[in-house]
Design a protein around this motif. Structure first.
Motif, PDB file in Angstrom:
ATOM      1  N   MET A 168      -7.606   0.978  -5.365  1.00  0.00           N
ATOM      2  CA  MET A 168      -6.670   0.346  -4.429  1.00  0.00           C
ATOM      3  C   MET A 168      -6.996   0.731  -3.001  1.00  0.00           C
ATOM      4  O   MET A 168      -6.912  -0.081  -2.083  1.00  0.00           O
ATOM      5  CB  MET A 168      -5.232   0.756  -4.753  1.00  0.00           C
ATOM      6  CG  MET A 168      -4.647   0.089  -5.974  1.00  0.00           C
ATOM      7  SD  MET A 168      -2.861   0.332  -6.072  1.00  0.00           S
ATOM      8  CE  MET A 168      -2.731   2.099  -6.105  1.00  0.00           C
ATOM      9  N   GLY A 169      -7.393   1.984  -2.817  1.00  0.00           N
ATOM     10  CA  GLY A 169      -7.681   2.437  -1.468  1.00  0.00           C
ATOM     11  C   GLY A 169      -8.888   1.767  -0.862  1.00  0.00           C
ATOM     12  O   GLY A 169      -8.955   1.571   0.351  1.00  0.00           O
TER      13      GLY A 169
ATOM     14  N   ASN B 254      -4.774  -5.544   3.379  1.00  0.00           N
ATOM     15  CA  ASN B 254      -4.195  -5.366   2.049  1.00  0.00           C
ATOM     16  C   ASN B 254      -3.218  -4.192   2.091  1.00  0.00           C
ATOM     17  O   ASN B 254      -3.637  -3.057   2.339  1.00  0.00           O
ATOM     18  CB  ASN B 254      -5.324  -5.085   1.042  1.00  0.00           C
ATOM     19  CG  ASN B 254      -4.823  -4.910  -0.374  1.00  0.00           C
ATOM     20  OD1 ASN B 254      -3.629  -4.804  -0.619  1.00  0.00           O
ATOM     21  ND2 ASN B 254      -5.753  -4.867  -1.314  1.00  0.00           N
TER      22      ASN B 254
ATOM     23  N   ARG C 291      -2.011  -2.492  -0.141  1.00  0.00           N
ATOM     24  CA  ARG C 291      -2.289  -1.475  -1.156  1.00  0.00           C
ATOM     25  C   ARG C 291      -3.483  -0.619  -0.785  1.00  0.00           C
ATOM     26  O   ARG C 291      -3.713   0.429  -1.396  1.00  0.00           O
ATOM     27  CB  ARG C 291      -2.560  -2.129  -2.534  1.00  0.00           C
ATOM     28  CG  ARG C 291      -1.612  -3.238  -2.930  1.00  0.00           C
ATOM     29  CD  ARG C 291      -0.154  -2.934  -2.658  1.00  0.00           C
ATOM     30  NE  ARG C 291       0.341  -1.816  -3.431  1.00  0.00           N
ATOM     31  CZ  ARG C 291       1.476  -1.178  -3.154  1.00  0.00           C
ATOM     32  NH1 ARG C 291       2.196  -1.537  -2.108  1.00  0.00           N
ATOM     33  NH2 ARG C 291       1.879  -0.183  -3.907  1.00  0.00           N
TER      34      ARG C 291
ATOM     35  N   ARG D 128      -5.569   2.113   0.805  1.00  0.00           N
ATOM     36  CA  ARG D 128      -5.192   3.412   1.361  1.00  0.00           C
ATOM     37  C   ARG D 128      -6.304   4.063   2.177  1.00  0.00           C
ATOM     38  O   ARG D 128      -6.035   4.990   2.933  1.00  0.00           O
ATOM     39  CB  ARG D 128      -4.815   4.381   0.226  1.00  0.00           C
ATOM     40  CG  ARG D 128      -3.608   3.978  -0.601  1.00  0.00           C
ATOM     41  CD  ARG D 128      -3.526   4.842  -1.841  1.00  0.00           C
ATOM     42  NE  ARG D 128      -2.387   4.536  -2.678  1.00  0.00           N
ATOM     43  CZ  ARG D 128      -1.279   5.279  -2.767  1.00  0.00           C
ATOM     44  NH1 ARG D 128      -1.171   6.374  -2.038  1.00  0.00           N
ATOM     45  NH2 ARG D 128      -0.285   4.950  -3.566  1.00  0.00           N
TER      46      ARG D 128
ATOM     47  N   GLN E 258      -5.934   1.019   9.445  1.00  0.00           N
ATOM     48  CA  GLN E 258      -4.763   0.145   9.403  1.00  0.00           C
ATOM     49  C   GLN E 258      -4.167  -0.148  10.783  1.00  0.00           C
ATOM     50  O   GLN E 258      -3.052  -0.689  10.863  1.00  0.00           O
ATOM     51  CB  GLN E 258      -3.682   0.782   8.515  1.00  0.00           C
ATOM     52  CG  GLN E 258      -4.121   0.972   7.074  1.00  0.00           C
ATOM     53  CD  GLN E 258      -3.581   2.224   6.433  1.00  0.00           C
ATOM     54  OE1 GLN E 258      -2.502   2.692   6.787  1.00  0.00           O
ATOM     55  NE2 GLN E 258      -4.330   2.781   5.483  1.00  0.00           N
TER      56      GLN E 258
ATOM     57  N   TYR F 194       5.509   4.657   4.254  1.00  0.00           N
ATOM     58  CA  TYR F 194       4.936   4.921   2.936  1.00  0.00           C
ATOM     59  C   TYR F 194       5.886   4.370   1.874  1.00  0.00           C
ATOM     60  O   TYR F 194       6.979   4.883   1.680  1.00  0.00           O
ATOM     61  CB  TYR F 194       4.739   6.419   2.775  1.00  0.00           C
ATOM     62  CG  TYR F 194       3.969   6.859   1.555  1.00  0.00           C
ATOM     63  CD1 TYR F 194       3.340   5.962   0.711  1.00  0.00           C
ATOM     64  CD2 TYR F 194       3.862   8.219   1.262  1.00  0.00           C
ATOM     65  CE1 TYR F 194       2.629   6.387  -0.399  1.00  0.00           C
ATOM     66  CE2 TYR F 194       3.146   8.658   0.163  1.00  0.00           C
ATOM     67  CZ  TYR F 194       2.541   7.736  -0.673  1.00  0.00           C
ATOM     68  OH  TYR F 194       1.841   8.165  -1.769  1.00  0.00           O
ATOM     69  N   ASP F 195       5.443   3.341   1.154  1.00  0.00           N
ATOM     70  CA  ASP F 195       6.380   2.614   0.294  1.00  0.00           C
ATOM     71  C   ASP F 195       6.977   3.474  -0.809  1.00  0.00           C
ATOM     72  O   ASP F 195       8.155   3.310  -1.161  1.00  0.00           O
ATOM     73  CB  ASP F 195       5.717   1.354  -0.285  1.00  0.00           C
ATOM     74  CG  ASP F 195       4.455   1.621  -1.081  1.00  0.00           C
ATOM     75  OD1 ASP F 195       4.003   2.787  -1.130  1.00  0.00           O
ATOM     76  OD2 ASP F 195       3.908   0.656  -1.660  1.00  0.00           O
TER      77      ASP F 195
ATOM     78  N   SER G 110       0.195   3.534   0.790  1.00  0.00           N
ATOM     79  CA  SER G 110       0.370   2.113   0.524  1.00  0.00           C
ATOM     80  C   SER G 110       1.635   1.665   1.228  1.00  0.00           C
ATOM     81  O   SER G 110       2.524   2.471   1.523  1.00  0.00           O
ATOM     82  CB  SER G 110       0.458   1.853  -0.982  1.00  0.00           C
ATOM     83  OG  SER G 110       1.390   2.728  -1.598  1.00  0.00           O
ATOM     84  N   ARG G 111       1.727   0.343   1.506  1.00  0.00           N
ATOM     85  CA  ARG G 111       2.786  -0.143   2.381  1.00  0.00           C
ATOM     86  C   ARG G 111       3.477  -1.359   1.766  1.00  0.00           C
ATOM     87  O   ARG G 111       3.066  -1.868   0.720  1.00  0.00           O
ATOM     88  CB  ARG G 111       2.169  -0.479   3.752  1.00  0.00           C
ATOM     89  CG  ARG G 111       1.475   0.733   4.353  1.00  0.00           C
ATOM     90  CD  ARG G 111       0.472   0.402   5.428  1.00  0.00           C
ATOM     91  NE  ARG G 111      -0.600  -0.498   5.046  1.00  0.00           N
ATOM     92  CZ  ARG G 111      -1.649  -0.173   4.309  1.00  0.00           C
ATOM     93  NH1 ARG G 111      -1.771   1.051   3.818  1.00  0.00           N
ATOM     94  NH2 ARG G 111      -2.578  -1.073   4.035  1.00  0.00           N
TER      95      ARG G 111
ATOM     96  N   ARG H 244       4.865  -4.787   0.469  1.00  0.00           N
ATOM     97  CA  ARG H 244       4.285  -6.091   0.171  1.00  0.00           C
ATOM     98  C   ARG H 244       5.017  -7.171   0.960  1.00  0.00           C
ATOM     99  O   ARG H 244       6.085  -6.934   1.552  1.00  0.00           O
ATOM    100  CB  ARG H 244       4.401  -6.385  -1.325  1.00  0.00           C
ATOM    101  CG  ARG H 244       5.833  -6.424  -1.847  1.00  0.00           C
ATOM    102  CD  ARG H 244       5.885  -6.814  -3.312  1.00  0.00           C
ATOM    103  NE  ARG H 244       7.210  -6.684  -3.873  1.00  0.00           N
ATOM    104  CZ  ARG H 244       8.181  -7.590  -3.756  1.00  0.00           C
ATOM    105  NH1 ARG H 244       7.958  -8.699  -3.068  1.00  0.00           N
ATOM    106  NH2 ARG H 244       9.368  -7.390  -4.300  1.00  0.00           N
TER     107      ARG H 244
ATOM    108  N   ARG I  24       1.101  -4.911   6.261  1.00  0.00           N
ATOM    109  CA  ARG I  24      -0.307  -4.766   5.903  1.00  0.00           C
ATOM    110  C   ARG I  24      -1.012  -3.775   6.809  1.00  0.00           C
ATOM    111  O   ARG I  24      -1.823  -2.963   6.386  1.00  0.00           O
ATOM    112  CB  ARG I  24      -0.998  -6.133   5.984  1.00  0.00           C
ATOM    113  CG  ARG I  24      -0.365  -7.206   5.094  1.00  0.00           C
ATOM    114  CD  ARG I  24      -0.770  -8.588   5.536  1.00  0.00           C
ATOM    115  NE  ARG I  24      -0.346  -8.852   6.921  1.00  0.00           N
ATOM    116  CZ  ARG I  24      -0.583  -9.989   7.566  1.00  0.00           C
ATOM    117  NH1 ARG I  24      -1.246 -10.954   6.954  1.00  0.00           N
ATOM    118  NH2 ARG I  24      -0.175 -10.152   8.808  1.00  0.00           N
TER     119      ARG I  24
END
Length: 412
Positions: free
Chosen positions: A11-12, A62, A64, A66, A70, A282-283, A332-333, A335, A345
């Motif tokens: 994911m990262g 994205n 997701r 990481r 960003q 941070y979700d 992750s952040r 959606r 994002r």
């Protein structure tokens, strides 16, 4: 555990593509926005895992992802974010002959080097320097060391101040010789297991000395990552001297019950003392576990961030709550969905978050004044410092530089 780590790495590394939904109409930038926790130099602090920095041409779309940059200076400009705390990853003594303090000092110098590479950013060492930089059109960067692992003597605080550190997060993911960290942070981040209860460990004797010396030289103390006991003990010391503190990146424990998030009583104490609270993006830290908070609340979207922001503003006061995004920190952040059409994002979606906050009752004037609140905080910490202690610390500038050789060389 291995499969989860592999999934996190995948994911990262996923760059993702821009979402297909139309962007919302551009919002006017804030008059003076702030972000009290961003990692501008993660590509150096966590090399080779993390890729990119503002201005490098690397950017993820994205939420997701990481391990990719960003944020860009243009994003911060569009959001009106003119002042940031440049968080420096906790040091590890990974090279022969190098201590954790050496690595800490090295990372501070890396932040200055970043500003030389990316001239839209200017490192500032006081509230007056920040005002001057902002007035000249720069994004002002306050150096923040996230973790005091390198401090083994109280005199080490002087070296960090001499190097340029102006905000100190005392502990990070685990207990250190300074005191106790919030319970179960690594388990939550790696395994997704929410910790229950708290860590009974507070400040160590050295930790108490470090807090006193930090106040002497004018270092802003950050309660992020501390155990409840440690945070209470730090507050008891700072309140006695009338020195405000900060929690640079957190959530509301009332909505997500874990010690890493700030309890309502502690939020109120930080606010009453003139401090500031930064809300993380941070979700998994700002999940909402107590049901719907907003009308038509969509979990996993920026609605969760808005809910935590409102809860902390209720516990403290709206004027003392600001953004503390934690961007570029393996997070992750949110959606797409809820009140932010594109999610969170990267930093280009901050105007959408600010619009959602305003739509839910946070006055625009309060959002516009976030930077003022943080400069007021920095000024109060500086005013309560001991000029003689500051002069002694500044006298160690050469020693600090000698322990931070420019071993890193980054070209993009």
């Amino acid at each position: 555990m291995r499969s989860r780590l592999v999934a996190l790495l995948v994911m990262g590394c996923a760059a993702g593509r821009p979402v297909s939904e139309p962007r919302p109409p551009p919002a006017a930038p804030l008059r003076f926005g702030v972000d009290t926790h961003v990692h501008l130099t993660m590509a150096q602090g966590a090399r080779p895992l993390f890729t990119g920095e503002p201005g490098s041409g690397v950017l993820t779309w994205n939420p997701r992802a990481r391990l990719l940059n960003q944020l860009e200076a243009t994003h911060l400009d569009a959001a009106g974010v003119k002042l940031v705390f440049g968080a420096l990853w906790p040091p590890n003594a990974t090279r022969p002959g190098r201590t954790a303090l050496d690595e800490s000092l090295d990372q501070v110098e890396a932040l200055f080097e970043f500003a030389r590479r990316r001239p839209r950013f200017r490192v500032v060492l006081s509230s007056d320097e920040a005002r001057t930089a902002v007035a000249a059109g720069f994004i002002a960067v306050v150096p923040q060391l996230e973790g005091g692992e390198g401090i083994t003597r109280v005199e080490d605080v002087d070296l960090l101040y001499a190097a340029g550190v102006r905000c100190l997060t005392l502990v990070h993911f685990v207990d250190t010789h300074l005191g106790g960290s919030a319970k179960g942070q690594l388990e939550k981040n790696v395994l997704g297991v929410r910790p229950v209860g708290g860590n009974p460990r507070g400040l160590s004797p050295l930790g108490r000395e470090v807090v006193q010396r930090a106040m002497d030289v004018g270092l802003l103390l950050d309660l992020s990552h501390a155990s409840e006991v440690m945070a209470e003990e730090v507050l008891a010391m700072t309140e006695a001297r009338g020195v405000p503190v900060i929690n640079t990146h957190t959530g509301a424990r009332a909505l997500m019950d874990m010690e890493r998030n700030l309890s309502s009583p502690l939020a109120a104490r930080v606010s009453r003392g003139g401090g500031v609270i930064g809300v993380s993006l941070y979700d998994t830290q700002v999940e909402v576990l107590t049901g719907d908070v907003l009308p038509s609340h969509q979990h996993g979207t920026c609605d969760d961030v808005v809910a935590h922001w409102l809860e902390l503003a209720k516990a403290a006061t709206p004027e003392r709550v600001v953004l503390g995004s934690d961007l570029n920190s393996f997070i992750s952040r949110a959606r797409a969905g809820g009140q932010c059409a594109n999610g969170l994002r990267n930093a280009s979606d901050l105007p959408g978050l600010f619009a959602a906050l305003e739509a839910n009752g946070v006055p625009r004037a309060t959002l516009d004044g976030m930077g003022d609140a943080v400069l007021e905080l920095l000024g109060a910490v500086e005013a309560r410092a001991d000029p003689a202690a500051q002069a002694r610390a500044r006298g160690r500038r050469r020693e600090a530089l000698e322990r931070a050789p420019a071993h890193f060389s980054v070209t993009w």
